[in-house]
Every structure is written in C-alpha cells, then in structure tokens.
Design an enzyme around this catalytic site. Structure first.
Site, PDB file in Angstrom:
ATOM      1  N   THR A 209      27.066  13.668  76.550  1.00 50.25           N
ATOM      2  CA  THR A 209      28.386  13.991  77.109  1.00 50.25           C
ATOM      3  C   THR A 209      28.401  15.477  77.424  1.00 50.25           C
ATOM      4  O   THR A 209      27.889  16.282  76.651  1.00 50.25           O
ATOM      5  CB  THR A 209      29.477  13.682  76.051  1.00 50.25           C
ATOM      6  OG1 THR A 209      29.585  12.284  75.936  1.00 50.25           O
ATOM      7  CG2 THR A 209      30.824  14.285  76.428  1.00 50.25           C
ATOM      8  N   ARG A 237      35.973  -0.197  77.070  1.00 50.75           N
ATOM      9  CA  ARG A 237      36.173   0.856  76.067  1.00 50.75           C
ATOM     10  C   ARG A 237      36.293   2.253  76.735  1.00 50.75           C
ATOM     11  O   ARG A 237      35.526   2.618  77.610  1.00 50.75           O
ATOM     12  CB  ARG A 237      34.976   0.849  75.116  1.00 50.75           C
ATOM     13  CG  ARG A 237      35.060   1.892  73.993  1.00 50.75           C
ATOM     14  CD  ARG A 237      34.232   3.106  74.302  1.00 50.75           C
ATOM     15  NE  ARG A 237      34.189   4.033  73.170  1.00 50.75           N
ATOM     16  CZ  ARG A 237      33.803   5.285  73.255  1.00 50.75           C
ATOM     17  NH1 ARG A 237      33.421   5.787  74.402  1.00 50.75           N
ATOM     18  NH2 ARG A 237      33.788   6.075  72.194  1.00 50.75           N
ATOM     19  N   GLY A 239      36.623   6.372  75.721  1.00 50.21           N
ATOM     20  CA  GLY A 239      36.428   7.299  74.601  1.00 50.21           C
ATOM     21  C   GLY A 239      37.453   8.418  74.583  1.00 50.21           C
ATOM     22  O   GLY A 239      38.503   8.346  75.233  1.00 50.21           O
ATOM     23  N   ASP A 240      37.115   9.457  73.845  1.00 47.75           N
ATOM     24  CA  ASP A 240      38.037  10.586  73.678  1.00 47.75           C
ATOM     25  C   ASP A 240      38.024  11.561  74.850  1.00 47.75           C
ATOM     26  O   ASP A 240      39.010  12.270  75.072  1.00 47.75           O
ATOM     27  CB  ASP A 240      37.663  11.365  72.408  1.00 47.75           C
ATOM     28  CG  ASP A 240      36.228  11.883  72.468  1.00 47.75           C
ATOM     29  OD1 ASP A 240      35.316  11.085  72.773  1.00 47.75           O
ATOM     30  OD2 ASP A 240      36.011  13.087  72.245  1.00 47.75           O
ATOM     31  N   THR A 259      32.504  16.515  71.705  1.00 50.41           N
ATOM     32  CA  THR A 259      31.496  15.470  71.894  1.00 50.41           C
ATOM     33  C   THR A 259      31.228  14.809  70.551  1.00 50.41           C
ATOM     34  O   THR A 259      31.205  15.482  69.522  1.00 50.41           O
ATOM     35  CB  THR A 259      30.195  16.031  72.492  1.00 50.41           C
ATOM     36  OG1 THR A 259      29.246  14.963  72.578  1.00 50.41           O
ATOM     37  CG2 THR A 259      29.601  17.173  71.673  1.00 50.41           C
TER      38      THR A 259
HETATM   39  N1  ASP Z   1      32.714  11.376  72.903  1.00 53.74           N
HETATM   40  C1  ASP Z   1      32.072  10.466  73.823  1.00 53.74           C
HETATM   41  C2  ASP Z   1      32.766   9.127  73.740  1.00 53.74           C
HETATM   42  O1  ASP Z   1      33.020   8.672  72.648  1.00 53.74           O
HETATM   43  C3  ASP Z   1      30.612  10.279  73.560  1.00 53.74           C
HETATM   44  C4  ASP Z   1      29.830  11.512  73.200  1.00 53.74           C
HETATM   45  O2  ASP Z   1      30.345  12.617  73.196  1.00 53.74           O
HETATM   46  O3  ASP Z   1      28.633  11.393  72.914  1.00 53.74           O
HETATM   47  O4  ASP Z   1      32.997   8.529  74.760  1.00 53.74           O
END
Ligand code: ASP
Length: 343
Positions: A209, A237, A239-240, A259
């Site tokens: 990310t 799904r 993510g954040d 991340t």
């Molecule tokens: N935070 C990202 C997510 O959960 C993934 C990552 O940062 O590796 O979508």
C-alpha cells in the site's frame, strides 16, 4: 516603560491574536501574513514523507525487488520535492508521488496490486487537503489506472467525499478519464501470491500500500493513500485507506497515511486518533503516533504503521512490524529511504 503586569497582558493579547489568525484565517491570508513577517520568521519547513507498506518481511524475501523499490520510492520523493520546491501545493506533491508508485508494478497500488479471491483487482484510494478540510476517496474501483487522481477529482469536481464501484467509474468517464482493462493491473507475482495464500488457507497480508503526506511552503498539509487492499479479499471488502480518519487524514495541523491490517485501522480510527491526540491532548506528533501504533494497535494485534507530519515539518514513521518501506525529503533535497527498524 511597560510594567510586568501590562507586559503580561500584552503578551497574552499577542498570543491570542497569533492563535486566532492561525485557526481562522484562510490559507492564502496566512501565507501573505507569513510573507510580511519580520526577518526573524522561521525558514519554511516544507517536505514530504512516503510509505509503501509495512510487514514482517525477511530480507531474503524482498532481496529481488529491494533495489527497484528503493529506486521507485526515490523517484516518487523527487517528484514530490520538485512540486514543493517550485512552490506548488502539498496536494499536488502527494498526488505526483502516489501516481508514480501506482504506475510501478512493485507496490500494492495501481498496477501490481494484490488479487482478490476471484483473481481480480479492486482498488481503494483517498486524498485529503488539510488546510481546507476537503477530502475525496474511491473504493472498489476496477478499471482506474490512477485511483489517487480519481479521488482528487471526487474531492474537487463532485459534491461528495467517497464514490464506490461502478458509480465511481461512471464519474471517472464523465471527467474524461480513460479506463483500463483488468489485465493492465495483472502481474505474475500477484497471481503466484494468491495461489500460495489459497493453498495454505493462510491469512496473509500483502504489503505495498502506498501513501504520502506533505507540507508545502504555504504551510498547507495534505495526505493520500492508495491500495489494492488485502490479497484474497472477498465480498467487496474495503480497507482503511479510502476511509477518511482511518487510513488517511489531514487537518491544518497534522497529516497521516497508514498501512497495515485495515480492519484494525478502521476500528481504531487511527489517522484521526493520532491528530486528535495532538490537537486535544496536546501530545507531540511522535508521542501520539507511537501510542496509537506501538501500544493501542499492538495490544489488539493490529499490524502496521503510519507516516505522520505536522505543520512545523516534524514527522514520525512508527510501525509495529519488522519493517516498513518509508522515505522522506525536506528543503535540502536530501532523499532518505529506509526499510527496517534499525536503519
Ligand atoms: N491497509 C490496507 C488495507 O487494509 C492494506 C495495507 O496497508 O497493506 O486495505
């Protein structure tokens, strides 16, 4: 002669005036008053910090790609530096850096993003303008070469903050963006990774990310994050990263890009929590970020890290994993890229 009591009142008045103008004046006015300040004013402390993912990777595991990743991060930092050095906005710097990382097949964003359980690519991104408290985000897009650019368009050309899926792509077309086929994003490495995860029925988080935070010469902060999310993800799904306050946040005082295991970052509203601690609890940026990442998240087994920058140019990059690809550049143009803890 000014008596002590009078001088105290004067000092209090000056302090009040100073904090009022900081809190309420629009950025351009602030810039002008900074320019008109006496010679004793502080030199600008502009700069940019980026990350390209955190994880428990081994040196052997990344050896093949390490140099190329560092070179791409160098390019991204240089692109941001050029924007900022020329007096451009932190938003432009963040976008310029992230576009380079999205275009590289080495990171989990844009080309080279992780694959879903169905073998497809679904991308999330957000960008936030701290000075004006504006934000734009896209979630679950499948044909957008540079999701960070679309997030910026959502912020600037739509009345909304987040657009998802087909609607986001319809908006992209309306804005004149060219959509790309899914094959554009595909890499052998991600296909092998998905096979491995499915075979082992393991919960494995893919790293890469990308994110950037920047402070420009006018004192404006911005943050952006772009990702393919987690490998083997299902059911749409999200993510954040595209969620304002969770994986991405910027105010006039603090900018954060995160991340890690997104679900933990959403539940803990990590990016905003860090900035709120600075604002309300008067913690230093470093203390706030460390408490959230190294204490709160660790207690919940929420792997990951953040990059955070304040309006004085102080930055911090804590992570609770073995490593986090991260880098910074300031007014001197010195680019620093690090991977592991002890570097
Ligand atoms: N935070 C990202 C997510 O959960 C993934 C990552 O940062 O590796 O979508």
């Amino acid at each position: 002669m000014i008596r002590p009591a009078t001088s105290l009142v004067l000092l209090a008045l000056l302090a009040a005036l100073g904090s009022c103008s900081r809190a309420s004046a629009p950025p351009d006015t602030r810039a002008k008053s900074a320019a008109a300040a006496p010679a004793a004013a502080q030199p600008p402390k502009w700069g940019m910090v980026i990350h390209t993912g955190a994880g428990n990777f081994t040196l052997a595991g990344i050896a093949e790609r390490k140099d190329a990743m560092q070179a791409a991060m160098n390019d991204a930092l240089l692109a941001g530096y050029r924007v900022l050095a020329a007096g451009g906005t932190s938003l432009d710097a963040v976008q310029a850096a992230i576009v380079i990382l999205e275009d590289s097949p080495l990171f989990n964003a844009g080309k080279g993003a992780v694959l879903t359980n169905a073998g497809t690519v679904e991308l999330d991104a957000a960008i936030m303008d701290g000075a004006a408290l504006r934000a734009g985000a896209v979630a679950g897009v499948k044909h957008i070469k540079n999701p960070i650019t679309l997030a910026r368009l959502v912020m600037e050309k739509s009345p909304h903050v987040m657009l998802a899926g087909d609607g986001a792509e319809a908006f992209a077309k309306e804005q004149g963006m060219t959509l790309v086929p899914q094959s554009y994003f595909y890499t052998e490495r991600r296909a092998r990774e998905l096979e491995r995860i499915k075979a082992a029925e393991a919960k494995q988080r893919a790293h890469g990310t990308v994110g950037a935070v920047a402070l420009d010469q006018q004192g404006r902060l911005a943050a952006g994050t772009s990702t393919g999310g987690t490998a083997n993800k299902r059911w749409g799904r999200i993510g954040d990263s595209p969620i304002v306050g969770a994986g991405t946040y910027a105010s006039d005082a603090c900018a954060v890009s995160a991340t890690g295991a997104g679900e933990y970052f959403i539940r803990n509203v990590v990016a905003h929590d860090i900035c709120a601690r600075v604002r309300y609890a008067r913690e230093s940026l470093e203390q706030a970020a460390r408490e959230v990442v190294l204490e709160e998240l660790v207690a919940q087994h929420g792997d990951g890290g953040v990059i955070a920058l304040d309006n004085d140019g102080h930055f911090t990059m804590p992570f609770n994993t073995e490593g986090m690809y991260r880098g910074s550049v300031g007014p001197d143009g010195q680019i620093v890229v690090k991977i592991y803890r002890d570097e």
